[in-house]
Enzyme design. Structure first.
Site, PDB file in Angstrom:
ATOM      1  N   PRO B  66       9.357  75.403 -34.087  1.00  0.00           N
ATOM      2  CA  PRO B  66      10.302  74.378 -34.532  1.00  0.00           C
ATOM      3  C   PRO B  66       9.843  73.021 -34.010  1.00  0.00           C
ATOM      4  O   PRO B  66       9.400  72.921 -32.859  1.00  0.00           O
ATOM      5  CB  PRO B  66      11.612  74.814 -33.856  1.00  0.00           C
ATOM      6  CG  PRO B  66      11.203  75.668 -32.701  1.00  0.00           C
ATOM      7  CD  PRO B  66       9.952  76.348 -33.135  1.00  0.00           C
ATOM      8  N   HIS B  67       9.897  72.002 -34.873  1.00  0.00           N
ATOM      9  CA  HIS B  67       9.459  70.687 -34.390  1.00  0.00           C
ATOM     10  C   HIS B  67      10.262  69.582 -35.048  1.00  0.00           C
ATOM     11  O   HIS B  67      10.714  69.710 -36.182  1.00  0.00           O
ATOM     12  CB  HIS B  67       7.972  70.485 -34.613  1.00  0.00           C
ATOM     13  CG  HIS B  67       7.500  70.761 -36.005  1.00  0.00           C
ATOM     14  ND1 HIS B  67       7.253  72.041 -36.459  1.00  0.00           N
ATOM     15  CD2 HIS B  67       7.233  69.949 -37.049  1.00  0.00           C
ATOM     16  CE1 HIS B  67       6.839  71.997 -37.714  1.00  0.00           C
ATOM     17  NE2 HIS B  67       6.828  70.738 -38.112  1.00  0.00           N
ATOM     18  N   GLY B  68      10.450  68.504 -34.318  1.00  0.00           N
ATOM     19  CA  GLY B  68      11.206  67.377 -34.848  1.00  0.00           C
ATOM     20  C   GLY B  68      10.601  66.074 -34.369  1.00  0.00           C
ATOM     21  O   GLY B  68      10.129  65.965 -33.242  1.00  0.00           O
TER      22      GLY B  68
END
Lengths: 467, 152
Positions: B66-68
């Site tokens: 997961p990345h933001g």
């Protein structure tokens, strides 16, 4: 098989690279040669060359964002979401062989231009990158100078002079400042297109050197043609240094330190010692040549002066003709400046008219630059045509020269004189010209010749760019 | 530059238990907060969930990343978690996720060195032996040592 691929994802942090790795691995394990261009947050890396695309048996575009596909016209292209390349890379590689040919319906018309397009591809892209960044400087500088000259200028023996205490003097200085950046920006962004960011600094500095004759003991700089040459030299040198294999420890300082410094020194040095030096000699030779021409026929002299004025627009050849004309005013021969004054405004007016006649020959930015060029032409700023000449020198320079030669020869034959070393309709308005009617007639004919020649030589954009 | 430049040993979790990706994200975000890496939990969570909504970041072979990218992130950061019991994550191959790399990147960070490292991490994750090494590691120090091999 040889496969080329592009991977891209919206954030450009993770999937782009996983997909690239998967494709390369799956290719290597199964005896295929796969090269993957990644479009990530860092920017485009591992760029595909035209040769690699030409040689590829198939193309994979695994992307969740828009990717320019025009490069792959005529190839078998598989277009999928990036996830598909992570899931089943080998399947995609095999799928390329059954894939439809991209842009197949437009194949026929494209074929004719395909080879031409490939050769000029990087050259053209680099040139357009330089020109599009330069245009605002030409427009801002040109319009400010034009305004200052038209509203604040007074004709004197030294040209159109703006009194020092008037506000127009400052406006003119601001405009001149914008013009100073023309050559550096042109060269800088040509180099940027070739070598990415590390090319920018060497390009800007080499362009500045090219435009300033004092670096190589010349009275005039090398003009926009010199700036184009400087940009390409700086760009290719930076690109070459980029290809050096250096220890990993040094890699972080390559793009900000090593490449710019070495490329700047080499490109700048080349200009000062190799390319710049002959310019002074050329100017001297041309001056002698013009002095020797004085006795010969008026038509011939008008043709030569007109051609010189239009050739490099502010560069050394233009300067020689202009200085010769100025000197001849004091020597009591104002008809020579008359011919030059008519020739001076033909390139910007002619190219401006051309953009109005045939819009499809010009990029959007060029169409805007065309309107500004018309304004600049009226006050005798030849530089207004530089964006057109720089973008397409082999077609636009001849068109400019033919028109200026026509105007120069006609003005000479009709006995137009001008006692102020400046050009364009503005000198007539200010009362420095005799035979005003013929002065304008020569200009109008010259402008029409340039505009018609330009739209005839230039091809409509759609066929050149072959989408 | 190493991957471990973007994390501390406190950002390695040995036994993450969660019944859904959302719950897993919340636990990892808490770690980011306690390490002072984010200014606002809900903004960062939104960025992660938006990315998840475009397509699952559980890329198969028991890995999720997961990345933001958002201004709620102060420093480029990576939180690593092992989930031996597995987390159901709508993964590409249907298998539950056992290794989670949560990545946070500020909208505007100086330079792009961190992007290079993260790109490199993504490439290394494709490598079976790299993943197996992480799965076999039992202590934080072992994991930290393995992650520090991701360097450019």
């Amino acid at each position: 098989m040889k496969i080329v691929a592009i991977t891209a994802c919206p954030t450009g942090i993770a999937h782009t690279y996983m997909a690239a790795e998967k494709l390369s691995k799956a290719g290597a394990e199964n005896g295929h040669e796969v090269k993957v261009e990644t479009h990530g947050s860092i920017g485009v890396e591992n760029s595909l060359t035209q040769v690699e695309i030409d040689e590829a048996d198939g193309v994979i575009i695994a992307a969740d964002k828009e990717v320019d596909k025009s490069r792959f016209a005529g190839k078998k292209v598989v277009i999928v979401p990036v996830i598909a390349a992570i899931k089943d890379p080998l399947g995609l590689i095999e799928k390329t062989q059954a894939a439809p040919v991209y842009g197949a319906s437009k194949q026929v018309e494209e074929k004719a231009y395909a080879s031409q397009k490939r050769e000029r591809s990087l050259f053209y892209r680099a040139l357009m990158n330089g020109v599009s960044h330069m245009i605002p400087f030409v427009v801002v500088g040109g319009l400010l100078i034009a305004l200052a000259l038209a509203l604040g200028g007074e004709p004197t023996a030294n040209g159109l002079v703006i009194p020092k205490d008037s506000v127009w003097f400052k406006v003119n200085m601001i405009g001149s400042a914008a013009f100073t950046f023309m050559a550096p920006i042109l060269a800088g962004y040509i180099a940027y297109a070739i070598a990415d960011r590390p090319g920018l600094t060497p390009g800007i500095i080499a362009g500045y050197i090219a435009a300033n004759g004092s670096f190589y003991n010349s009275e005039a700089g090398a003009g926009f043609i010199g700036a184009i040459i400087a940009g390409f030299i700086a760009g290719y040198i930076a690109k070459w240094i980029k290809s050096w294999k250096v220890p990993q420890m040094m890699q972080p300082i390559m793009p900000i330190l090593i490449i710019p410094i070495i490329a700047t020194i080499i490109a700048g040095g080349l200009f000062v010692y190799v390319l710049g030096a002959p310019i002074a000699g050329v100017m001297e030779g041309l001056t002698k040549f013009l002095e020797g021409m004085q006795g010969s026929s008026k038509i011939l002299l008008g043709l030569i002066l007109g051609g010189m004025i239009a050739f490099d627009m502010g560069g050394p050849v233009n300067k020689v003709a202009f200085l010769f004309g100025s000197a001849m005013i004091t020597a009591g021969q104002p008809h020579i400046m008359g011919a030059i004054a008519a020739a001076i405004c033909v390139p910007p007016l002619g190219m401006g008219l051309a953009t109005l006649l045939k819009k499809n020959r010009f990029e959007k930015e060029e169409q805007e630059a065309g309107k500004a060029a018309l304004m600049m032409g009226l006050v005798g700023i030849t530089e207004g045509a530089i964006p057109f000449a720089a973008a397409d020198p082999l077609r636009v320079i001849p068109a400019n020269m033919v028109g200026s030669m026509t105007a120069g020869a006609l003005a000479m034959v009709w006995g137009v004189t001008n006692s102020v070393p400046h050009g364009g309709p503005v000198v007539a308005v200010l009362g420095a010209v005799e035979q005003v009617f013929f002065f304008f007639l020569a200009i109008i004919i010259g402008v029409i010749v340039t505009a018609l020649t330009a739209v005839t030589l230039k091809k409509p954009l759609t066929t050149i760019k072959a989408k | 530059m190493k991957l471990t430049d973007y994390m501390t040993k406190d950002m390695i979790i040995l036994d993450l238990k969660a019944s859904s990706p959302q719950l897993a994200l919340h636990q990892l975000i808490d770690v980011m907060e306690s390490e002072g890496r984010i200014t606002n939990k809900s903004d960062y969570y939104k960025a992660l969930v938006n990315r998840e909504a475009q397509s699952s970041t559980a890329i198969g072979f028991e890995v999720a990343i997961p990345h933001g990218k958002t201004d709620a992130v102060i420093l480029p950061s990576v939180v690593f978690a092992k989930a031996p019991e597995g987390i159901e994550w709508e993964s590409l191959d249907g298998d539950p996720v056992k290794l989670v790399f949560m990545i946070g990147v500020p909208e505007a960070a100086a330079g792009n060195e961190h992007l290079r490292i993260l790109a490199l991490l993504s490439r290394r994750l494709i490598d079976d032996s790299f993943r197996d090494g992480l799965k076999e590691a039992v202590t934080v120090d072992e994991i930290y040592a393995q992650l520090s091999t991701v360097e450019a």
